[in-house]
Write an enzyme that holds these catalytic residues in place. Structure first.
Site, PDB file in Angstrom:
ATOM      1  N   TYR A 144      45.370  29.126  52.915  1.00 54.67           N
ATOM      2  CA  TYR A 144      43.433  28.922  51.980  1.00 54.67           C
ATOM      3  C   TYR A 144      43.000  29.286  52.782  1.00 54.67           C
ATOM      4  O   TYR A 144      42.782  28.750  54.638  1.00 54.67           O
ATOM      5  CB  TYR A 144      43.124  27.605  52.076  1.00 54.67           C
ATOM      6  CG  TYR A 144      44.109  26.818  50.714  1.00 54.67           C
ATOM      7  CD1 TYR A 144      44.312  27.401  49.747  1.00 54.67           C
ATOM      8  CD2 TYR A 144      44.197  25.421  49.907  1.00 54.67           C
ATOM      9  CE1 TYR A 144      45.340  26.562  48.646  1.00 54.67           C
ATOM     10  CE2 TYR A 144      44.313  24.579  49.713  1.00 54.67           C
ATOM     11  CZ  TYR A 144      45.584  25.321  48.844  1.00 54.67           C
ATOM     12  OH  TYR A 144      46.242  24.521  47.701  1.00 54.67           O
ATOM     13  N   GLY A 163      37.948  24.737  36.986  1.00 54.41           N
ATOM     14  CA  GLY A 163      36.393  24.497  36.524  1.00 54.41           C
ATOM     15  C   GLY A 163      36.224  24.828  35.643  1.00 54.41           C
ATOM     16  O   GLY A 163      35.343  24.628  34.655  1.00 54.41           O
ATOM     17  N   GLY A 211      32.078  21.786  32.227  1.00 56.24           N
ATOM     18  CA  GLY A 211      31.030  21.944  31.436  1.00 56.24           C
ATOM     19  C   GLY A 211      30.507  23.708  31.819  1.00 56.24           C
ATOM     20  O   GLY A 211      29.234  24.360  30.697  1.00 56.24           O
TER      21      GLY A 211
END
Length: 345
Positions: free
Chosen positions: A45, A213, A217
């Site tokens: 990461y 994600g 929304g």
């Protein structure tokens, strides 16, 4: 080791997400203050930067109260914002070999600023390394006290079983956790990995319970596709020219409608769904901002009714993953034509 119902994922801390270390540390501290005692990161990461940030956040007396997990496998000699799958130039700076494991654990310990790792995980399978070699190296690290336990991530069910059998036959330590992709849009895990993990008493730590994600929304039909570093690094998961991603949009709209009728946010619906599976130990949330974190914490208090769960099954049936690009791992037999075509002279 007893862990909180949610695990704080640190993938978005660093160049891949939030580059400001102080901001990332404040998010980590807020999660700890809210009762999360479990943090998951990986060497790859932001090419080690995430581990460094986590180490800074746990300095000053917080380390002893946290179950700290990290992972190895990915190449550590590629530019930090390279697309996922970039192989790197040195084959000895990646993979699951004993040589790399004993070297990379020391690098992770240094970046994390700790003397031990609670859960050290194999980030992906490695076709070039026998499972026995990997398990033997991890067992030695466990006996030396550098790690407390070890697990796997995104392993096919048959390799999880093979690893359990190898551990038993060779008197080695065993994988005690699996970290699979699992969400309302990625339910293939339900067909084999979750039952296998239950059979062997493994903890299950689902990654991407918000589907990268898609279940926040932000991705809705008729709206412009939002930009993000994640979409740049994982274009297949977000390309709307892909019919599978169009099916995801249809499903997201249906889930948003269901959440509204149930009096829930879409985020809470998605996380509560994963939390409610009996095989799941702790979903990994990966906030980039404080607002992201705050929007997810309350999901642990949500229980979905049978009626809501039945409607979820109608939208995306059990065991179905809408897009293969969300699976996180392509078996070599599918990725390499040489392995699935009979050779001719």
């Amino acid at each position: 080791m007893h862990v909180s119902p949610l695990c704080l994922g640190a993938m978005m801390f660093g160049a891949w997400g939030e580059p400001d270390h102080d901001t990332s540390i404040r998010i980590i501290h807020r999660a700890l203050d809210a009762g999360i005692n479990f943090i998951d990161t990986a060497d790859v990461y932001s090419q080690g930067e995430s581990e460094t940030i986590v180490g800074k956040a746990l300095a000053g007396g917080r380390r002893d109260d946290v179950i700290l997990a990290t992972k190895f496998h990915g190449p550590m000699d590629v530019p930090v914002n390279s697309p996922v799958g970039t192989p790197g130039s040195d084959p000895n700076k990646r993979g699951n070999s004993r040589r790399w494991i004993v070297r990379e654990v020391e690098n992770s310990l240094r970046r994390l600023g700790t003397d031990w790792i609670d859960l050290y995980q194999v980030h992906r399978p490695d076709r070039d390394t026998e499972l026995e070699e990997t398990l033997s190296a991890l067992t030695d690290l466990q006996r030396h006290g550098k790690i407390r336990a070890f697990g796997c991530s995104t392993f096919p069910a048959h390799q999880i079983v093979e690893a359990q059998w190898t551990s038993e036959k060779r008197a080695l330590g065993r994988f005690v956790t699996e970290q699979p992709p699992y969400s309302l849009l990625v339910r293939g895990t339900e067909a084999d990995i979750l039952p296998v993990a239950e059979q062997y008493g493994m903890g299950v730590l689902p990654w991407s319970p918000l589907a990268g994600g898609w279940l926040t929304g932000r991705y809705r039909k008729g709206q412009a596709l939002p930009t993000s570093r994640r979409a740049e690094r994982l274009p297949d998961r977000f390309d709307l020219a892909n019919p599978a991603n169009q099916r995801k949009l249809d499903a997201v709209d249906a889930f948003a409608e269901l959440a509204e009728k149930a009096g829930l946010s879409l985020i809470h619906l998605a996380l509560a769904f994963v939390l409610q599976h009996p095989a799941v130990t702790a979903p990994i949330i990966g906030p980039r901002t404080m607002e992201h974190l705050e929007s997810q914490l309350g999901a642990v208090d949500v229980t979905l009714t049978p009626e809501v769960l039945d409607r979820i099954d109608e939208i995306v049936p059990p065991g179905v993953t809408l897009s293969s690009s969300d699976q996180g791992y392509v078996p070599p037999a599918l990725a390499d034509p040489f392995l699935r075509r009979r050779r001719t002279s």
